[in-house]
Scaffold this motif. Structure first.
Motif, PDB file in Angstrom:
ATOM      1  N   SER A  14       0.947  -1.299   0.100  1.00 19.34           N
ATOM      2  CA  SER A  14      -0.032   0.159   0.070  1.00 19.34           C
ATOM      3  C   SER A  14       0.681   1.351  -0.115  1.00 19.34           C
ATOM      4  O   SER A  14       0.393   2.546  -0.304  1.00 19.34           O
ATOM      5  N   LEU A  15       2.132   1.208   0.252  1.00 22.42           N
ATOM      6  CA  LEU A  15       2.969   2.393   0.480  1.00 22.42           C
ATOM      7  C   LEU A  15       3.779   2.552  -0.818  1.00 22.42           C
ATOM      8  O   LEU A  15       4.686   3.381  -0.972  1.00 22.42           O
ATOM      9  N   LEU A  16       3.833   1.566  -1.719  1.00 27.35           N
ATOM     10  CA  LEU A  16       4.937   1.554  -2.907  1.00 27.35           C
ATOM     11  C   LEU A  16       4.681   2.789  -3.670  1.00 27.35           C
ATOM     12  O   LEU A  16       5.901   3.289  -4.150  1.00 27.35           O
ATOM     13  N   ILE A  43      11.317  -7.102  -2.705  1.00 23.24           N
ATOM     14  CA  ILE A  43      11.680  -6.421  -3.971  1.00 23.24           C
ATOM     15  C   ILE A  43      11.358  -6.861  -5.470  1.00 23.24           C
ATOM     16  O   ILE A  43      11.102  -5.900  -6.092  1.00 23.24           O
ATOM     17  N   GLU A  44      10.968  -8.015  -5.568  1.00 22.99           N
ATOM     18  CA  GLU A  44      10.385  -8.429  -6.680  1.00 22.99           C
ATOM     19  C   GLU A  44       9.081  -7.658  -7.021  1.00 22.99           C
ATOM     20  O   GLU A  44       8.723  -7.464  -8.164  1.00 22.99           O
ATOM     21  N   VAL A  45       8.172  -7.429  -5.892  1.00 21.36           N
ATOM     22  CA  VAL A  45       6.859  -6.793  -6.225  1.00 21.36           C
ATOM     23  C   VAL A  45       7.401  -5.473  -6.447  1.00 21.36           C
ATOM     24  O   VAL A  45       6.513  -4.878  -7.242  1.00 21.36           O
ATOM     25  N   ALA A  52       5.131  -1.940 -14.071  1.00 16.16           N
ATOM     26  CA  ALA A  52       3.426  -1.560 -14.390  1.00 16.16           C
ATOM     27  C   ALA A  52       3.426  -0.195 -14.595  1.00 16.16           C
ATOM     28  O   ALA A  52       2.780   0.117 -15.611  1.00 16.16           O
ATOM     29  N   ARG A  53       4.075   0.830 -13.602  1.00 19.40           N
ATOM     30  CA  ARG A  53       3.785   2.062 -13.840  1.00 19.40           C
ATOM     31  C   ARG A  53       4.304   2.521 -15.139  1.00 19.40           C
ATOM     32  O   ARG A  53       3.779   3.586 -15.696  1.00 19.40           O
ATOM     33  N   ALA A  54       5.505   2.148 -15.441  1.00 16.68           N
ATOM     34  CA  ALA A  54       6.214   2.748 -17.047  1.00 16.68           C
ATOM     35  C   ALA A  54       5.195   2.029 -17.989  1.00 16.68           C
ATOM     36  O   ALA A  54       5.038   2.786 -19.098  1.00 16.68           O
ATOM     37  N   ASN A  55       4.630   0.739 -17.934  1.00 15.67           N
ATOM     38  CA  ASN A  55       3.784   0.618 -19.095  1.00 15.67           C
ATOM     39  C   ASN A  55       2.642   1.317 -19.066  1.00 15.67           C
ATOM     40  O   ASN A  55       2.125   1.613 -20.200  1.00 15.67           O
ATOM     41  N   ILE A  56       1.822   1.589 -18.098  1.00 14.72           N
ATOM     42  CA  ILE A  56       0.831   2.387 -17.904  1.00 14.72           C
ATOM     43  C   ILE A  56       1.181   3.771 -18.413  1.00 14.72           C
ATOM     44  O   ILE A  56       0.518   4.339 -19.300  1.00 14.72           O
ATOM     45  N   ARG A  57       2.108   4.462 -18.219  1.00 18.10           N
ATOM     46  CA  ARG A  57       2.792   5.651 -18.634  1.00 18.10           C
ATOM     47  C   ARG A  57       2.838   5.623 -20.236  1.00 18.10           C
ATOM     48  O   ARG A  57       2.318   6.407 -20.949  1.00 18.10           O
ATOM     49  N   VAL A  58       3.601   4.531 -20.837  1.00 19.53           N
ATOM     50  CA  VAL A  58       3.847   4.302 -22.199  1.00 19.53           C
ATOM     51  C   VAL A  58       2.449   4.198 -22.933  1.00 19.53           C
ATOM     52  O   VAL A  58       2.176   4.717 -23.864  1.00 19.53           O
TER      53      VAL A  58
END
Length: 269
Positions: A14-16, A43-45, A52-58
């Motif tokens: 929840s803090l990521l 770390i893997e999460v 995932a954030r990068a994919n959403i941005r792209v």
């Protein structure tokens, strides 16, 4: 996985977003970083979350680009002129337009005033020394082999810097500056990239402040000397520029010793 561990993992997840964006307080930041040290799964999460954030941005950028492209009507085919006169006049008008454009371009090149100092590759004449042509530090000096969240942000900053998006590089570095341990362990390359980015944006006071943080025992000190001298040169502070460039010129081991003469000659005019 025990109930306690499951709840703890959910808490960390929840803090990521706030952790990646540097919005957590010191207590929560220390807490999640301790969790990263203790739990490889976390770390893997984090890696997957960053991707995932990068994919959403792209995906968002692609969607905006498609919307922008689809907002224009197709350009209709232009009917060929039926008149023979028009067929003759159009090429003549085009030729006259090209001739006029060439005249104004070369005329402007010959009469363009020289307003500020000047960089260029050393092979060019001092009169054409433009700041934009100053070489950036090598990518090999800036890249990081570490595989952590902070290192991922650093690589994003390096990517922005390499593509000469200096504003974006500074934004990312500003976020990274909240990670005091990362900055402390990478002070040389961190301050170098920030200083050169500010120099390229003609933010000379900020460039000076960053480059001054690199001390003589730091491996990046010779780079800092060079770009600090350039900062004074382009800021128009001839006295400081000359002082620092003479120090470089008198150092037989300095990697920019042969190039600094061009600037010293310009300062002596």
């Amino acid at each position: 996985m025990s109930q306690d561990k499951t709840e703890k993992m959910e808490y960390f997840i929840s803090l990521l977003d706030d952790y990646i964006d540097g919005k957590l307080g010191e207590g929560q930041t220390a807490e999640i970083e301790q969790g990263l040290k203790e739990d490889p799964f976390l770390i893997e999460v984090l890696k997957q979350h960053v991707q995932a954030r990068a994919n959403i941005r792209v995906a968002g950028e692609d969607e905006l680009r498609n919307k922008f492209a689809n907002s224009f009507e197709p350009i209709p085919d232009v009917a060929e002129p039926k008149s023979n006169i028009l067929k003759i006049l159009i090429p003549i008008i085009l030729l006259l337009g090209l001739a006029a454009a060439a005249y104004f371009y070369f005329s402007g090149q010959q009469h363009e005033p020289e307003q500020r100092p000047m960089t260029a590759s050393v092979a060019e004449s001092p009169e054409k020394m433009l700041l934009a042509s100053v070489d950036d530090p090598s990518y090999d000096l800036l890249r990081s082999e570490s595989d952590t969240l902070a290192a991922s942000s650093w690589q994003e900053a390096v990517q922005a810097f390499v593509t000469k998006d200096y504003k974006e590089a500074i934004v990312i570095l500003s976020g990274l500056s909240q990670d005091s341990s990362f900055v402390k362990n990478h002070l040389g390359k961190f301050s170098l990239m920030k200083g050169v980015s500010n120099l390229k944006l003609e933010q000379f006071a900020e460039a000076e402040q960053s480059l001054f943080k690199i001390e003589a025992d730091n491996p990046y000190y010779d780079q800092a000397e060079w770009y600090l001298a350039l900062t004074y040169f382009y800021a128009g502070d001839k006295a400081k520029a000359k002082l620092h460039m003479e120090q470089i010129s008198n150092n037989s081991a300095h990697y920019k010793r042969s190039q600094v003469k061009t600037y010293l000659d310009k300062l002596g005019e």
